[in-house]
Design a protein around this motif. Structure first.
Motif, mmCIF file in Angstrom:
data_model
loop_
_atom_site.group_PDB
_atom_site.id
_atom_site.type_symbol
_atom_site.label_atom_id
_atom_site.label_comp_id
_atom_site.label_asym_id
_atom_site.label_seq_id
_atom_site.Cartn_x
_atom_site.Cartn_y
_atom_site.Cartn_z
ATOM 1 N N ARG A 141 -7.014 -8.388 -4.552
ATOM 2 C CA ARG A 141 -7.455 -9.369 -3.571
ATOM 3 C C ARG A 141 -6.716 -9.086 -2.268
ATOM 4 N N PRO A 142 -7.352 -9.329 -1.147
ATOM 5 C CA PRO A 142 -6.649 -9.106 0.109
ATOM 6 C C PRO A 142 -5.487 -10.083 0.239
ATOM 7 N N VAL A 143 -4.439 -9.617 0.875
ATOM 8 C CA VAL A 143 -3.280 -10.473 1.063
ATOM 9 C C VAL A 143 -3.555 -11.443 2.202
ATOM 10 N N SER A 144 -2.750 -12.461 2.291
ATOM 11 C CA SER A 144 -2.946 -13.466 3.331
ATOM 12 C C SER A 144 -2.643 -12.872 4.706
ATOM 13 N N ALA A 145 -3.084 -13.569 5.724
ATOM 14 C CA ALA A 145 -2.827 -13.121 7.092
ATOM 15 C C ALA A 145 -1.328 -13.090 7.364
ATOM 16 N N ALA A 146 -0.595 -14.057 6.831
ATOM 17 C CA ALA A 146 0.859 -14.081 7.027
ATOM 18 C C ALA A 146 1.512 -12.863 6.369
ATOM 19 N N GLU A 147 1.018 -12.499 5.181
ATOM 20 C CA GLU A 147 1.574 -11.329 4.495
ATOM 21 C C GLU A 147 1.229 -10.044 5.244
ATOM 22 N N LEU A 148 0.000 -9.932 5.756
ATOM 23 C CA LEU A 148 -0.370 -8.764 6.565
ATOM 24 C C LEU A 148 0.510 -8.673 7.804
ATOM 25 N N ASN A 149 0.768 -9.803 8.428
ATOM 26 C CA ASN A 149 1.615 -9.851 9.615
ATOM 27 C C ASN A 149 3.038 -9.401 9.269
ATOM 28 N N ARG A 150 3.577 -9.892 8.139
ATOM 29 C CA ARG A 150 4.920 -9.507 7.704
ATOM 30 C C ARG A 150 4.975 -8.010 7.424
ATOM 31 N N GLN A 151 3.960 -7.470 6.741
ATOM 32 C CA GLN A 151 3.918 -6.045 6.436
ATOM 33 C C GLN A 151 3.848 -5.215 7.714
ATOM 34 N N HIS A 152 3.095 -5.709 8.693
ATOM 35 C CA HIS A 152 2.980 -4.999 9.966
ATOM 36 C C HIS A 152 4.344 -4.911 10.662
ATOM 37 N N PHE A 153 5.041 -6.050 10.757
ATOM 38 C CA PHE A 153 6.346 -6.052 11.405
ATOM 39 C C PHE A 153 7.341 -5.176 10.645
ATOM 40 N N GLU A 154 7.262 -5.182 9.322
ATOM 41 C CA GLU A 154 8.132 -4.338 8.505
ATOM 42 C C GLU A 154 7.844 -2.860 8.782
ATOM 43 N N PHE A 155 6.559 -2.507 8.874
ATOM 44 C CA PHE A 155 6.175 -1.130 9.171
ATOM 45 C C PHE A 155 6.677 -0.704 10.549
ATOM 46 N N VAL A 156 6.473 -1.564 11.547
ATOM 47 C CA VAL A 156 6.917 -1.254 12.907
ATOM 48 C C VAL A 156 8.431 -1.078 12.940
ATOM 49 N N ALA A 157 9.151 -1.941 12.246
ATOM 50 C CA ALA A 157 10.616 -1.837 12.218
ATOM 51 C C ALA A 157 11.043 -0.524 11.575
ATOM 52 N N ARG A 158 10.395 -0.144 10.471
ATOM 53 C CA ARG A 158 10.738 1.143 9.825
ATOM 54 C C ARG A 158 10.438 2.298 10.745
ATOM 55 N N PHE A 159 9.289 2.237 11.441
ATOM 56 C CA PHE A 159 8.891 3.305 12.336
ATOM 57 C C PHE A 159 9.874 3.421 13.498
ATOM 58 N N GLN A 160 10.291 2.290 14.051
ATOM 59 C CA GLN A 160 11.241 2.310 15.161
ATOM 60 C C GLN A 160 12.609 2.786 14.699
ATOM 61 N N ASN A 161 13.004 2.441 13.476
ATOM 62 C CA ASN A 161 14.299 2.859 12.955
ATOM 63 C C ASN A 161 14.367 4.356 12.686
ATOM 64 N N LYS A 162 13.227 4.999 12.431
ATOM 65 C CA LYS A 162 13.228 6.444 12.186
ATOM 66 C C LYS A 162 13.727 7.205 13.407
ATOM 67 N N GLY A 163 13.408 6.708 14.581
ATOM 68 C CA GLY A 163 13.847 7.378 15.801
ATOM 69 C C GLY A 163 15.314 7.117 16.116
ATOM 70 N N THR A 164 15.886 6.046 15.570
ATOM 71 C CA THR A 164 17.284 5.702 15.894
ATOM 72 C C THR A 164 18.262 6.119 14.826
ATOM 73 N N THR A 165 17.803 6.349 13.591
ATOM 74 C CA THR A 165 18.713 6.752 12.534
ATOM 75 C C THR A 165 18.873 8.258 12.533
ATOM 76 N N SER A 166 19.981 8.727 12.063
ATOM 77 C CA SER A 166 20.222 10.170 12.046
ATOM 78 C C SER A 166 20.366 10.634 10.604
ATOM 79 N N GLY A 167 19.218 10.781 9.937
ATOM 80 C CA GLY A 167 19.207 11.311 8.579
ATOM 81 C C GLY A 167 19.582 10.323 7.495
ATOM 82 N N LYS A 168 19.803 9.060 7.833
ATOM 83 C CA LYS A 168 20.147 8.062 6.823
ATOM 84 C C LYS A 168 18.900 7.643 6.076
ATOM 85 N N ASP A 169 19.035 7.307 4.804
ATOM 86 C CA ASP A 169 17.918 6.770 4.031
ATOM 87 C C ASP A 169 17.685 5.346 4.467
ATOM 88 N N GLU A 170 16.449 4.947 4.447
ATOM 89 C CA GLU A 170 16.083 3.601 4.884
ATOM 90 C C GLU A 170 16.244 2.643 3.755
#
Length: 170
Positions: A141-170
């Motif tokens: 079943r599709p997740v709720s809009a709030a869950e999609l929003n949370r997943q989006h922010f989590e994805f953006v945060a991971r993506f932004q952290n890739k550029g700032t971390t230096s080889g560390k595991d997330e």
């Protein structure tokens, strides 16, 4: 009339402004009576057509919704195909470059796969209680809009952290 605030950018959403635009009004009229799950996944799907650095116009969004709904008369199959399409395309964007969707060919291919086998109704079980010839797969079943929003922010945060971390595991 201020309706509410956008959960992403927190700007005000004005209902009177939305209904003044012909395409926006028509799009709302199409989405409003729909089952909530179909409407949510349809909006998520047309969002895949949005260019990275700009917005979809109301006219383009309306055209995409009408084209998508014309792909199949069976709303259950269309919903399942949209869910699968959105899931796969979002997964493909996680590690790759952003490319907006330009046509409905992938959706049609997914829908064709569903109609050829996996979504056909099972044969009725006779008095011998035989196993049906075709098994119907269940879909998430599709997740709720709030869950999609949370997943989006989590994805953006991971993506932004890739550029700032230096080889560390997330």
């Amino acid at each position: 009339m201020k309706l509410c605030r956008c959960p992403v950018c927190h700007s005000n959403i004005h209902l009177d402004t939305l209904v003044q635009d012909d395409a926006a009004r028509e799009m709302l009229a199409i989405l409003a009576p729909m089952d909530g799950g179909l409407a949510r996944i349809l909006v998520a799907y047309i969002g895949l057509f949005r260019p990275e650095k700009s917005d979809l116009s109301w006219n383009r969004a309306l055209k995409l919704i009408n084209e998508t709904l014309a792909v199949s008369n069976n709303r259950d199959w269309l919903r399942a195909a949209l869910e699968e399409t959105v899931k796969k395309l979002r997964e493909s964007r996680i590690g790759g470059t952003f490319r907006p969707v330009t046509n409905h060919n992938y959706l049609k291919k997914v829908l064709e796969g569903l109609t050829e086998g996996s979504m056909q109704p099972a044969q009725p079980v006779g008095p011998q209680h035989t196993k049906p010839a075709i098994e119907v797969k269940s879909f998430e079943r599709p997740v709720s809009a709030a869950e999609l929003n949370r997943q989006h922010f989590e994805f953006v945060a991971r993506f932004q952290n890739k550029g700032t971390t230096s080889g560390k595991d997330e």
